[in-house]
Design an enzyme around this catalytic site. Sequence first.
Site, mmCIF file in Angstrom:
data_model
loop_
_atom_site.group_PDB
_atom_site.id
_atom_site.type_symbol
_atom_site.label_atom_id
_atom_site.label_comp_id
_atom_site.label_asym_id
_atom_site.label_seq_id
_atom_site.Cartn_x
_atom_site.Cartn_y
_atom_site.Cartn_z
ATOM 1 N N ASP A 47 0.815 -1.202 0.000
ATOM 2 C CA ASP A 47 0.000 0.000 0.000
ATOM 3 C C ASP A 47 0.860 1.268 0.000
ATOM 4 O O ASP A 47 0.526 2.236 0.659
ATOM 5 C CB ASP A 47 -0.879 -0.056 1.277
ATOM 6 C CG ASP A 47 -1.972 0.997 1.269
ATOM 7 O OD1 ASP A 47 -2.340 1.438 0.176
ATOM 8 O OD2 ASP A 47 -2.422 1.381 2.362
ATOM 9 N N CYS A 79 -23.812 -4.995 0.042
ATOM 10 C CA CYS A 79 -22.867 -3.909 0.345
ATOM 11 C C CYS A 79 -23.395 -2.577 -0.192
ATOM 12 O O CYS A 79 -23.318 -1.543 0.497
ATOM 13 C CB CYS A 79 -21.491 -4.220 -0.226
ATOM 14 S SG CYS A 79 -21.493 -4.619 -1.973
ATOM 15 N N CYS A 104 -24.347 0.675 2.430
ATOM 16 C CA CYS A 104 -23.434 1.826 2.545
ATOM 17 C C CYS A 104 -24.212 3.084 2.931
ATOM 18 O O CYS A 104 -25.089 3.537 2.190
ATOM 19 C CB CYS A 104 -22.705 2.051 1.218
ATOM 20 S SG CYS A 104 -21.655 3.515 1.279
ATOM 21 N N CYS A 131 -20.968 -8.444 3.943
ATOM 22 C CA CYS A 131 -20.692 -9.358 2.823
ATOM 23 C C CYS A 131 -20.773 -10.813 3.296
ATOM 24 O O CYS A 131 -20.052 -11.214 4.214
ATOM 25 C CB CYS A 131 -19.310 -9.066 2.239
ATOM 26 S SG CYS A 131 -18.909 -10.190 0.881
HETATM 27 S S1 SF4 Z 1 -21.068 -10.729 -2.216
HETATM 28 FE FE1 SF4 Z 1 -20.173 -9.120 -0.917
HETATM 29 S S2 SF4 Z 1 -19.151 -7.703 -2.338
HETATM 30 FE FE2 SF4 Z 1 -20.512 -9.024 -3.541
HETATM 31 S S3 SF4 Z 1 -22.398 -7.834 -3.688
HETATM 32 FE FE3 SF4 Z 1 -22.636 -9.171 -1.907
HETATM 33 S S4 SF4 Z 1 -21.948 -7.931 -0.168
HETATM 34 FE FE4 SF4 Z 1 -21.210 -6.941 -2.041
HETATM 35 S S1 SF4 Z 2 -18.674 4.325 3.433
HETATM 36 FE FE1 SF4 Z 2 -18.304 2.348 4.408
HETATM 37 S S2 SF4 Z 2 -19.843 1.034 3.487
HETATM 38 FE FE2 SF4 Z 2 -19.633 2.804 2.149
HETATM 39 S S3 SF4 Z 2 -18.078 2.256 0.633
HETATM 40 FE FE3 SF4 Z 2 -17.040 3.313 2.275
HETATM 41 S S4 SF4 Z 2 -16.318 1.641 3.596
HETATM 42 FE FE4 SF4 Z 2 -17.941 0.781 2.306
#
Ligand code: SF4
Ligand code: SF4
Length: 307
Positions: free
Chosen positions: A132, A192, A196, A246
């Site tokens: 990174d 996901c 969010c 996930c």
């Molecule tokens: S499997 Fe994981 S990364 Fe893929 S859509 Fe579902 S929550 Fe998102």
């Molecule tokens: S705000 Fe949190 S849930 Fe949304 S993309 Fe960023 S890390 Fe993922």
Amino acid sequence: MNWIAVRRNEQLKQWARELGFLDCGSSKAEFLSEEAPRLEEWLKNQFHGEMQYMENHFDKRLDPRLLVPGAKSVISLLYNYFPAQQQPQDLPQISKYAYGEDYHVVVKDKLKLLWDRMSQEWGQIEGRCFVDSAPVLERAWAVKSGLGWQGKNGNLIQKRAGSFFFLAEIIVDIEIAEDTPTTDHCGSCTKCIDACPTDAIVKPQVVDGSRCISYFTIELKNAIDDRWKGQWNDWVFGCDICQDVCPWNRFSKPTKDEKFNYRNEILDKTWEDWRQTTEEEFKKLTKGSPLSRTKWSGMMKNLSLFD
Ligand code: SF4
Ligand code: SF4
């Protein structure tokens, strides 16, 4: 078939396992033609926000041979950080990758050990190790190297282990047999994207970094706009929501590296404890931890959104 290259690939996997890496794969060092238009589009949309450094080294990001002259192979590695113990939900939330020591240091030390082994066994090699820390498109290389697929949340996901791991690379000037990419297993899931809180996942695999809680709480140096008040659940450093929901992360297993263990003195702090922490105390507490990156002033700024 180049049997020496095949043998190197097998040896690498074995040595990486012995050093505690979760997985290891290799790809040919070449121009990432599929990534080029995606990166261009992402930058054009200003999804990098204030992270100006993302605009630098555009060509090097896409071609490892410009980063390491004579490069022939990219070795991708995963290092598990999933903690055995997690924070109670009523406390200010810190992203799991930051529970323990600074991963740049811990994983880099492991890479050096792997490099030493490669040099001992294979003789003179030239290259560079990355955690990174340079313009390397880590996820794209990990996907090419067969370590997993890029989930809709943008993270690399592996069927056996989920996504709570660090990514690292070694770019070398010798040939190592390539691994085969795996298939995508997100299917029709949208957990996901739905979870969010800031709608930062604008479409599958595309995260608007400038709307992401991790960006606000770690990268952003300017003041946070008040319109985000109340939208971050309880995150004060990073955000794990799109990984926590996930389904593949049901397969995460606790890390064996105690350097990433739960640290009570940081993770058990209440809202009040953090608010009363002085700059001196913060410095002492977060020395050698990823939290030091945000500095005391950053942490106070993050907390202010919850006043
Ligand atoms: S499997 Fe994981 S990364 Fe893929 S859509 Fe579902 S929550 Fe998102
Ligand atoms: S705000 Fe949190 S849930 Fe949304 S993309 Fe960023 S890390 Fe993922």
